[in-house]
Design an enzyme around this catalytic site. Structure first.
Site, PDB file in Angstrom:
ATOM      1  N   ASN A 112     -59.372  42.902-100.668  1.00 25.70           N
ATOM      2  CA  ASN A 112     -59.647  44.042 -99.776  1.00 25.70           C
ATOM      3  C   ASN A 112     -61.066  43.983 -99.263  1.00 25.70           C
ATOM      4  O   ASN A 112     -61.975  43.537 -99.950  1.00 25.70           O
ATOM      5  CB  ASN A 112     -59.332  45.364-100.491  1.00 25.70           C
ATOM      6  CG  ASN A 112     -60.550  45.978-101.157  1.00 25.70           C
ATOM      7  OD1 ASN A 112     -61.357  46.647-100.519  1.00 25.70           O
ATOM      8  ND2 ASN A 112     -60.708  45.719-102.450  1.00 25.70           N
ATOM      9  N   PHE A 116     -65.446  51.272 -97.978  1.00 27.58           N
ATOM     10  CA  PHE A 116     -65.578  52.713 -98.258  1.00 27.58           C
ATOM     11  C   PHE A 116     -65.128  53.613 -97.106  1.00 27.58           C
ATOM     12  O   PHE A 116     -65.888  54.485 -96.660  1.00 27.58           O
ATOM     13  CB  PHE A 116     -67.034  53.089 -98.587  1.00 27.58           C
ATOM     14  CG  PHE A 116     -67.619  52.461 -99.824  1.00 27.58           C
ATOM     15  CD1 PHE A 116     -66.819  51.900-100.811  1.00 27.58           C
ATOM     16  CD2 PHE A 116     -69.002  52.457-100.014  1.00 27.58           C
ATOM     17  CE1 PHE A 116     -67.384  51.332-101.949  1.00 27.58           C
ATOM     18  CE2 PHE A 116     -69.574  51.891-101.138  1.00 27.58           C
ATOM     19  CZ  PHE A 116     -68.767  51.330-102.101  1.00 27.58           C
ATOM     20  N   SER A 178     -69.549  47.121-104.946  1.00 29.30           N
ATOM     21  CA  SER A 178     -68.506  46.770-103.973  1.00 29.30           C
ATOM     22  C   SER A 178     -69.048  45.711-103.028  1.00 29.30           C
ATOM     23  O   SER A 178     -70.163  45.836-102.540  1.00 29.30           O
ATOM     24  CB  SER A 178     -68.081  48.007-103.174  1.00 29.30           C
ATOM     25  OG  SER A 178     -67.296  48.828-103.991  1.00 29.30           O
ATOM     26  N   ASN A 180     -68.062  45.013-100.055  1.00 27.77           N
ATOM     27  CA  ASN A 180     -67.729  45.227 -98.643  1.00 27.77           C
ATOM     28  C   ASN A 180     -68.684  46.145 -97.894  1.00 27.77           C
ATOM     29  O   ASN A 180     -68.429  46.497 -96.751  1.00 27.77           O
ATOM     30  CB  ASN A 180     -66.298  45.765 -98.541  1.00 27.77           C
ATOM     31  CG  ASN A 180     -65.319  44.831 -99.223  1.00 27.77           C
ATOM     32  OD1 ASN A 180     -65.330  43.630 -98.973  1.00 27.77           O
ATOM     33  ND2 ASN A 180     -64.505  45.368-100.117  1.00 27.77           N
ATOM     34  N   THR A 181     -69.754  46.554 -98.536  1.00 26.26           N
ATOM     35  CA  THR A 181     -70.816  47.289 -97.846  1.00 26.26           C
ATOM     36  C   THR A 181     -72.031  46.381 -97.890  1.00 26.26           C
ATOM     37  O   THR A 181     -72.528  46.062 -98.983  1.00 26.26           O
ATOM     38  CB  THR A 181     -71.104  48.641 -98.562  1.00 26.26           C
ATOM     39  OG1 THR A 181     -69.936  49.446 -98.467  1.00 26.26           O
ATOM     40  CG2 THR A 181     -72.283  49.371 -97.939  1.00 26.26           C
ATOM     41  N   LYS A 216     -71.198  50.971-112.289  1.00 25.82           N
ATOM     42  CA  LYS A 216     -70.131  49.970-112.123  1.00 25.82           C
ATOM     43  C   LYS A 216     -70.722  48.670-111.596  1.00 25.82           C
ATOM     44  O   LYS A 216     -71.374  48.652-110.548  1.00 25.82           O
ATOM     45  CB  LYS A 216     -69.053  50.500-111.169  1.00 25.82           C
ATOM     46  CG  LYS A 216     -67.862  49.560-111.049  1.00 25.82           C
ATOM     47  CD  LYS A 216     -66.664  50.244-110.426  1.00 25.82           C
ATOM     48  CE  LYS A 216     -65.492  49.299-110.263  1.00 25.82           C
ATOM     49  NZ  LYS A 216     -64.320  49.936-109.685  1.00 25.82           N
ATOM     50  N   ASN A 245     -66.052  45.333-110.858  1.00 27.59           N
ATOM     51  CA  ASN A 245     -65.497  45.502-109.519  1.00 27.59           C
ATOM     52  C   ASN A 245     -64.783  44.205-109.112  1.00 27.59           C
ATOM     53  O   ASN A 245     -64.576  43.324-109.946  1.00 27.59           O
ATOM     54  CB  ASN A 245     -66.642  45.839-108.549  1.00 27.59           C
ATOM     55  CG  ASN A 245     -66.196  46.809-107.477  1.00 27.59           C
ATOM     56  OD1 ASN A 245     -65.177  46.580-106.831  1.00 27.59           O
ATOM     57  ND2 ASN A 245     -66.943  47.875-107.282  1.00 27.59           N
TER      58      ASN A 245
END
Ligand SMILES: Cc1cc2nc3c(=O)[nH]c(=O)nc-3n(C[C@H](O)[C@H](O)[C@H](O)COP(=O)(O)O)c2cc1C
Length: 334
Positions: A112, A116, A178, A180-181, A216, A245
């Site tokens: 993915n 967010f 994460s 993806n940021t 996390k 993650n």
């Protein structure tokens, strides 16, 4: 029953299937469906204490499934000991362009790059205010910064979120992992993490209600980076670590989607996540509880993590492949 439903869900685009199940669970928060779901998915009690909270069992829902907290009541009927809502950002944002979620069926995995997407803190407050009174599983809230907040200003996003959600959640998770940021994972570096967590710790002292704070982490930190991060987390007085993650390491996959960019979860993450758990447990020496997540696809995986020293486990991709019955299956096996 999930055996019958899965082929239908897998015919849909992953994000459409996700949206559909979330909406069904939203309806599942209403009686009499809630009572029916509770009966179907009732798990035996296996209470666990961690960071000052009592969990009815050690199996939780990982962040990312219910990002805005719209289906907490329905989810609470599925046997989880805790539910982690989020990642919530201060302001609403659309996330990355679609498609941004890919099912790697041959690998029992997902990639993915959602980034967010969410309706923002105000919306989540509204949703959680209505469930907080009868929350039965422990409710965690996973916090993230907005895409357009510069890294140097990230602390203020986390502090605002902490102040907003402290009265509504049983624990809070600082998500700095994460993939993806852009730049977010740099917050795990020693200096940035120290500055961030110290600012959070300072602001936390002014709160009336100060829930436990967890951090996390990513599975892709080098040995030294992990050592540094764990040291900073201990020194700043945080209450726990969630590991891990999704990973950016996508080698050895068979699915045609394996070269999609984003974070990989599910079976191929298992070994990495276990290795990180092992290192953290060794470094922490029992001082701070660890929540293990990543590639837990069956009861044996969960049991191994708990035997390795995790206080709790979380699942996400396992639910996509095995269905919600996985929770009860794990709890029964413990
Ligand atoms: C579609 C999807 C969305 C996710 N979104 C988030 C998120 O918003 N915040 C977060 O901390 N983790 C997020 N995650 C990561 C999961 O919480 C979990 O750490 C990871 O998927 C590894 O567990 P698993 O192998 O059981 O899926 C997401 C995972 C997936 C598959």
């Amino acid at each position: 029953m999930y055996k019958l439903i899965r082929p239908l869900l897998f015919r849909l685009a992953p994000e459409t299937a996700h949206h559909l199940t979330l909406q069904l669970l939203r309806v599942g928060g209403l009686q009499p469906i809630h009572a029916l779901l509770r009966w179907m998915y009732l798990a035996p009690r296996k209470p666990v204490e961690a960071f000052g909270l009592t969990f009815k069992n050690p199996v939780g829902l990982a962040a990312g499934y219910d990002k805005d907290g719209i289906a907490v009541r329905g989810l609470s009927a599925l046997g989880f000991g805790h539910i982690e809502v989020g990642t919530v950002t201060p302001r609403p944002q659309p996330g990355n362009p679609k498609p941004r979620v890919f099912r790697l069926v041959e690998d029992e995995a997902v990639i993915n790059r959602m980034g967010f997407p969410g309706k923002g803190a105000e919306f989540a407050v509204h949703r959680l205010s209505s469930v907080a009174r009868h929350r039965s599983p422990v409710l965690g809230l996973n916090l993230g910064k907005n895409k357009d907040t510069p890294l140097e200003g990230a602390a203020s996003d986390y502090v605002v979120l902490m102040q907003t959600f402290s009265p509504l959640a049983d624990y809070l998770a600082v998500n700095v992992s994460s993939p993806n940021t852009v730049g977010l994972r740099r917050l795990q570096g020693r200096e940035m993490l120290e500055a961030l967590l110290n600012e959070i710790a300072l602001a936390r002292r002014t709160l009336h209600i100060a829930p436990p704070m967890l951090v996390k982490l990513a599975p892709d930190l080098s040995e030294d980076e992990l050592e540094d991060a764990v040291g900073v987390i201990l020194d700043s007085g945080m209450d726990g670590i969630i590991a891990t993650n999704t990973t950016l390491a996508c080698e050895g996959l068979r699915s045609k989607f394996s070269s999609e960019s984003g974070g990989l979860s599910g079976s191929p993450l298992r070994a990495r996540s276990e290795a990180v758990l092992e290192k953290i447990v060794r470094r922490m020496d029992g001082k701070v509880p660890v929540v293990s997540v990543g590639g837990i696809m069956n009861p044996e995986d969960a049991k191994r993590r708990l035997d390795m020293g995790a206080a709790l486990v979380q699942v996400y991709t396992g639910l996509i492949y095995r269905g919600p019955g996985l929770v009860r299956e794990i709890v029964r096996s413990l």
